[in-house]
Motif scaffolding. Structure first.
Motif, PDB file in Angstrom:
ATOM      1  N   ARG A   1      85.833  56.873   9.159  1.00 52.96           N
ATOM      2  CA  ARG A   1      85.834  56.704   7.701  1.00 52.96           C
ATOM      3  C   ARG A   1      84.422  56.530   7.160  1.00 52.96           C
ATOM      4  O   ARG A   1      84.060  57.072   6.108  1.00 52.96           O
ATOM      5  CB  ARG A   1      86.694  55.496   7.320  1.00 52.96           C
ATOM      6  CG  ARG A   1      88.184  55.695   7.568  1.00 52.96           C
ATOM      7  CD  ARG A   1      88.731  56.811   6.709  1.00 52.96           C
ATOM      8  NE  ARG A   1      90.110  57.169   7.093  1.00 52.96           N
ATOM      9  CZ  ARG A   1      90.732  58.229   6.655  1.00 52.96           C
ATOM     10  NH1 ARG A   1      90.114  59.080   5.845  1.00 52.96           N
ATOM     11  NH2 ARG A   1      91.972  58.491   7.039  1.00 52.96           N
ATOM     12  N   MET A   2      83.600  55.777   7.875  1.00 51.28           N
ATOM     13  CA  MET A   2      82.221  55.590   7.437  1.00 51.28           C
ATOM     14  C   MET A   2      81.429  56.882   7.542  1.00 51.28           C
ATOM     15  O   MET A   2      80.614  57.206   6.670  1.00 51.28           O
ATOM     16  CB  MET A   2      81.575  54.480   8.262  1.00 51.28           C
ATOM     17  CG  MET A   2      82.183  53.096   8.028  1.00 51.28           C
ATOM     18  SD  MET A   2      81.549  51.833   9.165  1.00 51.28           S
ATOM     19  CE  MET A   2      79.813  51.805   8.705  1.00 51.28           C
ATOM     20  N   SER A   3      81.677  57.649   8.611  1.00 54.66           N
ATOM     21  CA  SER A   3      80.959  58.912   8.802  1.00 54.66           C
ATOM     22  C   SER A   3      81.303  59.916   7.713  1.00 54.66           C
ATOM     23  O   SER A   3      80.440  60.660   7.234  1.00 54.66           O
ATOM     24  CB  SER A   3      81.272  59.500  10.179  1.00 54.66           C
ATOM     25  OG  SER A   3      80.865  58.641  11.211  1.00 54.66           O
ATOM     26  N   VAL A   4      82.576  59.952   7.333  1.00 54.74           N
ATOM     27  CA  VAL A   4      83.003  60.868   6.273  1.00 54.74           C
ATOM     28  C   VAL A   4      82.379  60.474   4.932  1.00 54.74           C
ATOM     29  O   VAL A   4      81.962  61.333   4.147  1.00 54.74           O
ATOM     30  CB  VAL A   4      84.547  60.888   6.175  1.00 54.74           C
ATOM     31  CG1 VAL A   4      85.005  61.574   4.898  1.00 54.74           C
ATOM     32  CG2 VAL A   4      85.138  61.600   7.387  1.00 54.74           C
ATOM     33  N   ALA A   5      82.289  59.169   4.681  1.00 54.23           N
ATOM     34  CA  ALA A   5      81.673  58.710   3.425  1.00 54.23           C
ATOM     35  C   ALA A   5      80.194  59.075   3.386  1.00 54.23           C
ATOM     36  O   ALA A   5      79.666  59.450   2.337  1.00 54.23           O
ATOM     37  CB  ALA A   5      81.864  57.204   3.273  1.00 54.23           C
ATOM     38  N   GLY A   6      79.496  58.966   4.518  1.00 53.76           N
ATOM     39  CA  GLY A   6      78.114  59.416   4.610  1.00 53.76           C
ATOM     40  C   GLY A   6      77.093  58.323   4.427  1.00 53.76           C
ATOM     41  O   GLY A   6      77.358  57.254   3.858  1.00 53.76           O
TER      42      GLY A   6
END
Length: 458
Positions: free
Chosen positions: A324-329
């Motif tokens: 989820r954090m990676s997708v948010a950026g």
């Protein structure tokens, strides 16, 4: 009568005017219109890898190597060929595939469905996510697949897997989305969050497309769960949302994937743990440790709190939270909900890269030392992230072993906690001790969850 009218309408339409099926009834007739639209954007990837021939320790030794040369084993590096699949994501030639398909490649060729062939270069690759973004240069716009948000995908949807299994050429297999939020490590090397499908995925399908009935990419096929090596109906695909994050960073010029750093340690809150700790339900991630530089600590979270969601999406494992954090950026703000002292709260967390504070102060031991070429660094959040080390660990980390330290048993990512009984906090201490004329060295080394004592004589 409805089915008769539908069949009549389809057969009455010109072949060139056939549309992507829009309903279950149309799907029962044929997948051909969907495949006709999606297949040109799925490519075959051929890779050449140069591998060094394994030599014996005596052959690799600078002194004894001359004496132990063997004409049969002392050969030139071998060139190996491998294959996989990929998906074109833009008309200017952005292609996604798996990291394990192109890792260590010296030459990459991309062959389109119409047999056109192009050379490709790697823009960005990441082993942890098992994704690689490639670029091919074509004289004209290329066919490509649009991305569909992974969060809109539901279990039970029809899905097609398109790729090049066993090198037989492009093939299509059908199935359904059989699971979501599958966490763990994939067979290709990636770890994280996956879409599960029963559409058959076989060797060579890696990097291929998992598409929905509208011809949109919902995932990149990466691995299967099998005991025999064949497809047993449990395949995994990397969600399109993570693919989109990779493409965005590649187009921004990054050569390594920037993954936000949480600075926390935790574990899933299962039923037994929830009952023991007095929670009314299981689910979420209970925090067991917080680094002083953690953005979650800055946002007000404490040890014992339970993280329930990130960006409005529930998280039940650390892998889901990282996803989820990676997708948010990087540099984004993520709204989180968490439970603290029996109350549900919310906070906004800044998604930052792991800080390089304090500086690594890298030291490479000189030729006159016991382990020439051994490179050591001071531990900071970025080093913790690079080697997936425990948050609380202290010592100096091995960044590069060099020949002699590797023979002695040290590995990249090892943490030297103490040497000859002296606790370490800076690589300069090791350099000073190993460049002295010491007759015996004893190292206390942390490797994963193990502590190892290594002894060496000068």
């Amino acid at each position: 009568m409805k089915y008769f009218a539908l069949i009549f309408a389809l057969f009455a339409s010109p072949v060139g005017a056939q549309q992507v099926p829009q309903s279950a009834a149309e799907m029962q007739l044929s997948f051909a219109p969907l495949v006709r639209e999606a297949a040109p954007a799925v490519v075959n990837i051929y890779v050449k890898v140069v591998r060094e021939v394994q030599r014996t320790p005596l052959q690799a030794d600078p002194f004894f190597g001359r004496m132990f040369r063997d004409p049969l084993t002392d050969r030139k590096p071998r060139v190996q060929n491998s294959l996989g699949s990929g998906v074109i994501l833009s008309d200017d030639g952005i292609v996604v595939s798996n990291y394990h398909v192109v890792a260590m490649a010296t030459d990459i060729s991309v062959v389109l469905n119409d047999r056109r062939e192009f050379s490709a270069r790697v823009l960005l690759a990441d082993e942890d996510s098992d994704l690689a973004i490639l670029k091919i240069d074509a004289p004209e716009p290329l066919p490509y697949l649009p991305l569909r948000s992974s969060d809109s995908v539901e279990v039970g949807e029809l899905a097609l897997a398109i790729g090049n299994p066993f090198g037989v050429g492009q093939t299509v297999s059908s199935g359904i989305v059989s699971g979501l939020a599958r966490s763990g490590r994939s067979g290709g090397g990636g770890r994280g969050y996956f879409i599960q499908t029963d559409a058959p995925i076989n060797p060579g399908n890696s990097g291929g497309a998992l598409v929905d009935v509208q011809g949109r990419l919902i995932g990149v096929n990466t691995s299967i769960l099998t005991r025999s090596g064949g497809s047993n109906g449990i395949g995994f695909a990397i969600p399109a949302d993570l693919v989109a994050a990779f493409v965005a960073q590649a187009q921004a010029g990054r050569t390594e994937f920037g993954r936000p750093w949480a600075g926390i340690s935790g574990q899933p809150l299962d039923t037994d743990m929830a009952a023991t700790l007095g929670f009314d339900r299981s689910g979420g991630i209970i925090i067991s440790g917080l680094h002083p530089a953690s953005p979650f600590l800055e946002a007000g979270l404490e040890v014992g709190d339970v993280i329930l969601s990130v960006g409005g999406q529930p998280v039940n494992t650390p892998s889901e939270m990282v996803y989820r954090m990676s997708v948010a950026g990087l540099d984004a703000q993520a709204d989180i909900s968490f439970s603290s002292a029996g109350q549900q709260k919310s906070a906004r967390v800044g998604l930052i890269a792991a800080p390089e504070v304090p500086s690594r102060d890298a030291v490479t031991l000189p030729e006159r030392s016991a382990f020439p070429g051994l490179t050591l660094v001071r531990i900071n959040p970025a080093v913790l992230s690079d080697f997936n080390l425990p948050l609380e660990i202290e010592g100096v980390a091995v960044m590069k072993t060099g020949v002699f330290a590797a023979r002695a048993g040290l590995r990249n990512g090892d943490v030297i906690l103490a040497m000859n009984g002296v606790a370490l906090s800076h690589p300069g201490q090791v350099a000073e001790m190993l460049t002295e004329q010491v007759r015996q060295v004893e190292m206390l080394v942390q490797r994963g969850a193990q502590r190892i004592i290594m002894r060496f004589r000068g």
